[in-house]
Motif scaffolding. Structure first.
Motif, PDB file in Angstrom:
ATOM      1  N   CYS A   1       3.196  38.753  -1.213  1.00 49.87           N
ATOM      2  CA  CYS A   1       4.917  38.915  -1.728  1.00 49.87           C
ATOM      3  C   CYS A   1       5.743  37.619  -1.127  1.00 49.87           C
ATOM      4  CB  CYS A   1       5.661  40.069  -1.097  1.00 49.87           C
ATOM      5  SG  CYS A   1       7.221  40.425  -1.618  1.00 49.87           S
TER       6      CYS A   1
ATOM      7  N   ASP B   1       5.377  44.874   2.508  1.00 48.23           N
ATOM      8  CA  ASP B   1       6.304  43.639   2.244  1.00 48.23           C
ATOM      9  C   ASP B   1       7.482  43.634   3.523  1.00 48.23           C
ATOM     10  OD1 ASP B   1       5.101  43.294  -0.316  1.00 48.23           O
ATOM     11  OD2 ASP B   1       6.516  44.725  -1.035  1.00 48.23           O
TER      12      ASP B   1
ATOM     13  N   GLU C   1       5.415  38.981  -6.300  1.00 47.40           N
ATOM     14  CA  GLU C   1       4.181  39.060  -5.836  1.00 47.40           C
ATOM     15  C   GLU C   1       3.271  37.882  -6.506  1.00 47.40           C
ATOM     16  OE1 GLU C   1       0.338  41.583  -6.027  1.00 47.40           O
ATOM     17  OE2 GLU C   1       1.755  42.430  -5.004  1.00 47.40           O
TER      18      GLU C   1
ATOM     19  N   TRP D   1       8.805  47.501  -4.380  1.00 50.76           N
ATOM     20  CA  TRP D   1       8.593  47.454  -2.655  1.00 50.76           C
ATOM     21  C   TRP D   1       7.580  48.019  -2.166  1.00 50.76           C
ATOM     22  CZ3 TRP D   1      10.389  42.730  -0.965  1.00 50.76           C
ATOM     23  CH2 TRP D   1      11.480  42.135  -1.834  1.00 50.76           C
TER      24      TRP D   1
END
Length: 188
Positions: free
Chosen positions: A73, A18, A66, A14
């Motif tokens: 994402c 995001d 992604e 992450w």
């Protein structure tokens, strides 16, 4: 950190960019239809931080998915130590997913999950993977079936409050390494 790639996806840790998407998928009524809760922004941020730390520590977890061509994402597909449920032995690993609705029905989950099953069985040496969903969550169980998983049991999820009886009953699916390998050999 990129963990894996498929033809269309990058499965990675992450990133700060995001956060909006992660909050959206954890608070959206359509995405969270089969969950007894919605997360506010602070809860989503804290969960994403825990997930990111787990991936940093273990090299896998609930990984961001992604789109390779756009860098967008779309949600997550990942492997995680299974929750403690009555029909799953301690030390088991589960595969799971959650995408924004505009990305449903495009095969992203199946594609990402298949790549993670290869990783689970080849790199981690796991003997089996489980997955579970609310009994009438046909979208998730359809993915489990496409992956070759077999329904093994129904159970009442102890983490779902009795105030949500329609969400309590779950289906458990399993996939053994030898079954995955046999499927892979047939497709080559």
């Amino acid at each position: 950190m990129i963990l894996s790639k498929t033809n269309r996806l990058i499965l990675r840790n992450w990133e700060e960019r995001d956060r909006d998407l992660f909050h959206r998928i954890n608070s959206d009524d359509t995405v969270m239809e089969f969950f007894p809760f919605r997360r506010d922004r602070a809860q989503s941020d804290a969960m994403m931080d825990r997930m990111r730390a787990e991936i940093d520590r273990d090299g896998f977890g609930w990984t961001a998915a992604e789109i390779a061509a756009t860098g967008e994402c779309i949600g997550f597909v990942g492997l995680h130590a299974a929750e403690i449920v009555p029909v799953v032995p301690a030390g088991s690993f589960e595969i799971g997913w959650r995408l924004a609705p505009e990305f449903w029905g495009k095969g992203y989950v199946t594609e990402g999950a298949a790549k993670l099953l290869d990783f689970a069985f080849d790199s981690l040496g796991l003997n089996e993977i489980v997955s579970f969903a609310v009994a009438n969550n046909d979208r998730s169980t359809a993915v489990m079936k496409r992956l070759g998983m077999k329904r093994e049991a129904y159970f009442d999820h102890p983490g779902v409050p009795d105030t949500h009886p329609a969400l309590k009953r779950h289906q458990l699916y399993r996939l053994a390494r030898e079954d995955w390998k046999a499927r892979q050999a047939l497709s080559e």
